[in-house]
Design a protein around this motif. Structure first.
Motif, PDB file in Angstrom:
ATOM      1  N   LEU A  49       7.094  -9.370 -12.301  1.00  0.00           N
ATOM      2  CA  LEU A  49       6.563  -8.374 -12.103  1.00  0.00           C
ATOM      3  C   LEU A  49       5.031  -8.245 -11.178  1.00  0.00           C
ATOM      4  CD1 LEU A  49       6.351  -5.612 -13.530  1.00  0.00           C
ATOM      5  CD2 LEU A  49       3.907  -6.498 -14.851  1.00  0.00           C
ATOM      6  N   GLY A  50       5.363  -6.932 -10.195  1.00  0.00           N
ATOM      7  CA  GLY A  50       4.599  -7.331  -8.900  1.00  0.00           C
ATOM      8  C   GLY A  50       3.400  -6.218  -9.522  1.00  0.00           C
ATOM      9  N   GLU A  51       3.119  -5.086 -10.054  1.00  0.00           N
ATOM     10  CA  GLU A  51       1.889  -4.781 -10.705  1.00  0.00           C
ATOM     11  C   GLU A  51       2.833  -3.479 -11.181  1.00  0.00           C
ATOM     12  OE1 GLU A  51       0.522  -2.423  -6.535  1.00  0.00           O
ATOM     13  OE2 GLU A  51      -0.591  -4.523  -6.499  1.00  0.00           O
ATOM     14  N   GLU A  52       1.853  -2.958 -12.456  1.00  0.00           N
ATOM     15  CA  GLU A  52       2.740  -1.446 -12.947  1.00  0.00           C
ATOM     16  C   GLU A  52       1.294  -0.783 -13.207  1.00  0.00           C
ATOM     17  OE1 GLU A  52       4.635  -2.557 -16.992  1.00  0.00           O
ATOM     18  OE2 GLU A  52       2.393  -2.399 -17.699  1.00  0.00           O
ATOM     19  N   TYR A 102       6.603  -1.928 -10.585  1.00  0.00           N
ATOM     20  CA  TYR A 102       6.941  -2.571  -9.019  1.00  0.00           C
ATOM     21  C   TYR A 102       7.346  -3.751  -8.992  1.00  0.00           C
ATOM     22  CZ  TYR A 102       6.264  -3.974  -4.302  1.00  0.00           C
ATOM     23  OH  TYR A 102       6.599  -4.287  -2.750  1.00  0.00           O
ATOM     24  N   TYR A 103       8.579  -4.914  -8.847  1.00  0.00           N
ATOM     25  CA  TYR A 103       8.301  -5.263  -9.593  1.00  0.00           C
ATOM     26  C   TYR A 103       8.568  -6.246  -7.240  1.00  0.00           C
ATOM     27  CZ  TYR A 103      10.320  -4.478 -13.353  1.00  0.00           C
ATOM     28  OH  TYR A 103      10.136  -4.378 -15.151  1.00  0.00           O
ATOM     29  N   ARG A 104       7.785  -7.100  -6.921  1.00  0.00           N
ATOM     30  CA  ARG A 104       7.621  -7.565  -5.805  1.00  0.00           C
ATOM     31  C   ARG A 104       9.088  -8.141  -5.017  1.00  0.00           C
ATOM     32  NH1 ARG A 104       3.044  -8.680  -6.478  1.00  0.00           N
ATOM     33  NH2 ARG A 104       1.584  -7.041  -5.420  1.00  0.00           N
ATOM     34  N   SER A 145       0.924  -1.251   0.010  1.00  0.00           N
ATOM     35  CA  SER A 145       0.017  -0.214  -0.202  1.00  0.00           C
ATOM     36  C   SER A 145       0.985   1.242   0.094  1.00  0.00           C
ATOM     37  CB  SER A 145      -0.647   0.384   1.328  1.00  0.00           C
ATOM     38  OG  SER A 145       0.091  -0.172   2.252  1.00  0.00           O
ATOM     39  N   ALA A 146       2.164   1.264   0.792  1.00  0.00           N
ATOM     40  CA  ALA A 146       2.471   2.162   1.013  1.00  0.00           C
ATOM     41  C   ALA A 146       3.417   2.797  -0.585  1.00  0.00           C
ATOM     42  CB  ALA A 146       4.216   2.111   1.822  1.00  0.00           C
ATOM     43  N   VAL A 147       3.980   1.369  -1.474  1.00  0.00           N
ATOM     44  CA  VAL A 147       4.363   1.581  -3.081  1.00  0.00           C
ATOM     45  C   VAL A 147       3.550   2.452  -3.466  1.00  0.00           C
ATOM     46  CG1 VAL A 147       5.229   0.378  -4.490  1.00  0.00           C
ATOM     47  CG2 VAL A 147       5.690  -0.093  -2.375  1.00  0.00           C
TER      48      VAL A 147
END
Length: 206
Positions: A74-77, A96-98, A36-38
Motif C-alpha cells: 500500500l502506498g497511500e489511502e 494508491y498502490y505505489r 503529487s499528481a496522484v
C-alpha cells in the motif's frame, strides 16, 4: 439513502464495476505519474464522483499491513468523508498502490439524506459485549472506532449510516496464532428502519 449514478472515466487499462449504487474501480497505467499528481487526481476524483472530501488516511502499522518486518504494498489511502465523518468500512476509500502504480476506488453514490436519532450508548455497549460472548478474558485487547459504514464497492448497499466498529484481538504467544474479531453496531435509530439496515453483511461478530 444510496442510489446509482452515471460515471465515465478514460484511462490506460482502467476497469470499473457498478453494483446497486456501488462502484469498484481500478485504474492502472500510471507509470508516468509522480505521487503529487496522484494526490491531485484523488482529490478531484472524489469531488467529481460524489462531492466528497478526500483526506489522506493515517493508519498504524497493523492497519497498513506493514508490521513484523513485512513491507506493505500500500502506498497511500485516502478516505472519502461524509459530513466530516470518516469511513470505517471497506468502502469510501481511494487506495494508491505505489509499487503497482494503480488507483483503486470503492464507493457508493449518495441520494437523499435521512434524519435519525442517536442510540443510547449503553444499549450499543451491551450489543457489542454480547457479540463477543458477554465477556473479555485476560490478554484480549479491545478497541473501538466511530464513523460511517460503507460497504466494499462491489457489495450492494442502500443505506449508509454512522456506526461503532468494535475489535477484539490477541497477538500470537509464539505457540498459538493471533486472532481478531470485529462487530459493527448502528449509532443511530431511524423511523421504521431496523438498526441492522445498511450493515446487514457485517452485523454481529466476524
Amino acid at each position: 439513502m444510496l442510489s446509482a449514478k452515471p460515471f465515465s472515466l478514460v484511462g490506460d487499462e482502467s476497469r470499473f464495476r457498478w453494483t446497486v449504487g456501488g462502484m469498484h474501480l481500478r485504474l492502472r497505467g500510471l507509470d508516468g505519474w509522480v505521487d503529487s499528481a496522484v494526490t491531485d487526481a484523488v482529490v478531484r476524483l472524489a469531488a467529481e464522483l460524489d462531492g466528497r472530501q478526500a483526506i489522506k488516511g493515517e493508519m498504524g502499522l497493523e492497519e497498513s499491513g506493514a508490521f513484523l518486518g513485512v513491507r506493505s504494498a500500500l502506498g497511500e489511502e485516502y478516505w472519502l468523508h461524509v459530513n466530516d465523518i470518516a469511513p470505517v468500512g471497506p468502502g469510501g476509500r481511494v487506495t494508491y498502490y505505489r509499487s503497482a502504480r494503480s488507483l483503486e476506488v470503492a464507493f457508493h453514490a449518495r441520494g437523499r439524506s435521512l434524519r435519525g436519532r442517536w442510540r443510547n450508548p449503553r444499549t450499543v455497549a451491551r450489543e457489542a459485549l454480547a457479540a463477543f460472548g458477554g465477556e473479555l478474558i485476560s490478554g484480549e485487547r479491545l478497541r473501538a472506532a466511530f464513523g460511517y459504514y460503507e460497504a466494499a464497492g462491489y457489495e450492494p448497499q442502500d443505506l449508509m449510516r454512522p456506526v461503532y466498529v468494535v475489535l477484539v484481538d490477541q497477538h500470537s504467544d509464539g505457540e498459538n496464532p493471533g486472532w481478531r474479531l470485529a462487530s459493527v453496531h448502528a449509532a443511530t435509530d431511524l423511523d421504521d428502519t431496523p438498526p441492522t439496515a445498511g450493515i446487514e453483511s457485517v452485523t454481529g461478530c466476524a
